[in-house]
Scaffold this motif. Sequence first.
Motif, PDB file in Angstrom:
ATOM      1  N   GLU A 186       8.383  59.990  54.486  1.00 19.94           N
ATOM      2  CA  GLU A 186       8.013  59.517  52.994  1.00 19.94           C
ATOM      3  C   GLU A 186       6.329  59.598  53.768  1.00 19.94           C
ATOM      4  O   GLU A 186       6.033  59.525  51.431  1.00 19.94           O
ATOM      5  CB  GLU A 186       9.110  57.772  53.431  1.00 19.94           C
ATOM      6  CG  GLU A 186       8.382  57.228  51.668  1.00 19.94           C
ATOM      7  CD  GLU A 186       9.643  56.911  51.011  1.00 19.94           C
ATOM      8  OE1 GLU A 186      10.162  56.062  50.017  1.00 19.94           O
ATOM      9  OE2 GLU A 186      10.896  57.984  51.076  1.00 19.94           O
ATOM     10  N   THR A 187       5.812  58.932  54.079  1.00 19.75           N
ATOM     11  CA  THR A 187       4.604  59.320  54.200  1.00 19.75           C
ATOM     12  C   THR A 187       3.971  61.009  54.211  1.00 19.75           C
ATOM     13  O   THR A 187       3.132  61.409  53.157  1.00 19.75           O
ATOM     14  CB  THR A 187       4.070  58.669  55.883  1.00 19.75           C
ATOM     15  OG1 THR A 187       4.094  57.947  55.373  1.00 19.75           O
ATOM     16  CG2 THR A 187       2.498  59.337  55.665  1.00 19.75           C
ATOM     17  N   VAL A 188       4.838  61.950  54.704  1.00 16.59           N
ATOM     18  CA  VAL A 188       4.970  63.168  54.652  1.00 16.59           C
ATOM     19  C   VAL A 188       4.414  64.004  52.690  1.00 16.59           C
ATOM     20  O   VAL A 188       4.003  63.849  52.584  1.00 16.59           O
ATOM     21  CB  VAL A 188       4.926  64.289  55.299  1.00 16.59           C
ATOM     22  CG1 VAL A 188       5.102  65.733  54.986  1.00 16.59           C
ATOM     23  CG2 VAL A 188       4.866  63.442  56.790  1.00 16.59           C
ATOM     24  N   ASP A 189       5.695  62.970  52.290  1.00 16.36           N
ATOM     25  CA  ASP A 189       5.844  63.465  51.421  1.00 16.36           C
ATOM     26  C   ASP A 189       5.281  62.471  49.823  1.00 16.36           C
ATOM     27  O   ASP A 189       4.902  63.575  48.972  1.00 16.36           O
ATOM     28  CB  ASP A 189       7.695  62.953  50.512  1.00 16.36           C
ATOM     29  CG  ASP A 189       8.482  63.169  48.919  1.00 16.36           C
ATOM     30  OD1 ASP A 189       7.389  64.265  48.838  1.00 16.36           O
ATOM     31  OD2 ASP A 189       8.482  62.730  48.539  1.00 16.36           O
TER      32      ASP A 189
ATOM     33  N   PRO B 102      -0.291  55.585  53.538  1.00 11.85           N
ATOM     34  CA  PRO B 102      -0.213  55.230  54.913  1.00 11.85           C
ATOM     35  C   PRO B 102       1.216  54.825  54.983  1.00 11.85           C
ATOM     36  O   PRO B 102       1.938  54.575  54.863  1.00 11.85           O
ATOM     37  CB  PRO B 102      -1.173  54.338  55.220  1.00 11.85           C
ATOM     38  CG  PRO B 102      -1.837  54.571  53.565  1.00 11.85           C
ATOM     39  CD  PRO B 102      -0.374  54.685  52.751  1.00 11.85           C
ATOM     40  N   LEU B 103       1.030  55.165  56.605  1.00  8.13           N
ATOM     41  CA  LEU B 103       2.215  55.091  57.379  1.00  8.13           C
ATOM     42  C   LEU B 103       3.075  53.823  57.135  1.00  8.13           C
ATOM     43  O   LEU B 103       4.322  53.582  57.083  1.00  8.13           O
ATOM     44  CB  LEU B 103       2.797  55.710  59.225  1.00  8.13           C
ATOM     45  CG  LEU B 103       3.878  55.141  60.106  1.00  8.13           C
ATOM     46  CD1 LEU B 103       4.721  55.994  59.435  1.00  8.13           C
ATOM     47  CD2 LEU B 103       3.486  55.681  60.957  1.00  8.13           C
TER      48      LEU B 103
ATOM     49  N   TRP C  39       9.096  58.808  41.711  1.00  7.34           N
ATOM     50  CA  TRP C  39       8.489  59.983  43.374  1.00  7.34           C
ATOM     51  C   TRP C  39       7.583  58.348  44.111  1.00  7.34           C
ATOM     52  O   TRP C  39       7.667  59.079  44.949  1.00  7.34           O
ATOM     53  CB  TRP C  39       8.006  60.670  43.095  1.00  7.34           C
ATOM     54  CG  TRP C  39       6.679  60.872  42.084  1.00  7.34           C
ATOM     55  CD1 TRP C  39       6.595  60.856  41.119  1.00  7.34           C
ATOM     56  CD2 TRP C  39       5.534  60.168  42.276  1.00  7.34           C
ATOM     57  NE1 TRP C  39       5.255  60.061  40.599  1.00  7.34           N
ATOM     58  CE2 TRP C  39       4.617  60.146  41.700  1.00  7.34           C
ATOM     59  CE3 TRP C  39       4.468  59.806  43.713  1.00  7.34           C
ATOM     60  CZ2 TRP C  39       3.075  59.797  41.441  1.00  7.34           C
ATOM     61  CZ3 TRP C  39       3.576  59.478  43.471  1.00  7.34           C
ATOM     62  CH2 TRP C  39       2.795  59.463  42.682  1.00  7.34           C
ATOM     63  N   ASN C  40       7.307  57.477  43.144  1.00 10.02           N
ATOM     64  CA  ASN C  40       5.881  57.008  44.287  1.00 10.02           C
ATOM     65  C   ASN C  40       6.762  55.827  45.296  1.00 10.02           C
ATOM     66  O   ASN C  40       6.098  56.069  46.078  1.00 10.02           O
ATOM     67  CB  ASN C  40       4.981  55.833  42.993  1.00 10.02           C
ATOM     68  CG  ASN C  40       6.049  55.144  41.824  1.00 10.02           C
ATOM     69  OD1 ASN C  40       7.052  55.423  41.492  1.00 10.02           O
ATOM     70  ND2 ASN C  40       5.211  54.354  41.802  1.00 10.02           N
ATOM     71  N   HIS C  41       7.566  55.462  45.320  1.00  9.70           N
ATOM     72  CA  HIS C  41       8.266  54.815  46.214  1.00  9.70           C
ATOM     73  C   HIS C  41      10.163  55.275  46.723  1.00  9.70           C
ATOM     74  O   HIS C  41      10.723  54.949  46.432  1.00  9.70           O
ATOM     75  CB  HIS C  41       8.654  53.289  45.648  1.00  9.70           C
ATOM     76  CG  HIS C  41       7.000  52.137  45.696  1.00  9.70           C
ATOM     77  ND1 HIS C  41       6.276  52.181  47.733  1.00  9.70           N
ATOM     78  CD2 HIS C  41       6.150  52.357  44.622  1.00  9.70           C
ATOM     79  CE1 HIS C  41       5.339  51.506  46.941  1.00  9.70           C
ATOM     80  NE2 HIS C  41       5.207  51.913  45.468  1.00  9.70           N
TER      81      HIS C  41
END
Length: 224
Positions: A93-96, A100-101, A158-160
């Motif tokens: 999710e973070t990479v996409d 922040p992780l 896409w945001n979450h």
Amino acid sequence: MAIPIPSRQLFINGNWTEPLLKKHIPIINPSTEEIIGDIPAATAEDVDVAVEAARRALTRNKGKDWATASGAVRAKYLRAIAAKRKPELAKLETVDCGKPLKESEADMDDVISCFEYYAELAEGLDAKQKAPISLPLKAFKSHVIKEPIGVVGLIVPWNHPLLMAIWKVAPTLAAGCAAILKPSETCLELGEVCREVDLPVGVLSILPGLGPEAGAPLASHPPC
């Protein structure tokens, strides 16, 4: 963050399936603007295949189908999905998204909570089937029967990505419906989780793609 992006196809009928028109969309890491992989791009042809698979999931095996399964059975699958792959999904999710992780990890906690919440509601449905309604005339009887509405199309932003998808997927499955999800990229990993927990085939299909080519055909598809 260096993490390999799994190579996936469309998730239809419990299997990874190449798009019929073989279209793909690049995945771009927002923090580096690098292309880090690609995802399959569904079209109307793929939507039709997924809808048919969902219909079969609701009517197969002489009543032993998703629509007539008890709430307790459906809850078992929801909890099994919730227990899978939190650290890996948070990193994807973070990479996409470029977030922040720690925020992605918090999102995964919310994903788990959402599955647990709707699992409890699914179990509660068993006690509410054919609930009698009090009427002033004793010569008449009335009952409310809670039934799934059928195949449901779900389109999420896409945001979450995974969390917003689960806001729709979890209640849909808990109610005994079959779902076709048009999500953002990393939601494809939800398909692999479904395979790992042996979710009945056809109950959930995942078809990423462009709005005009995948979203519009899903939204305008005739009711099932």
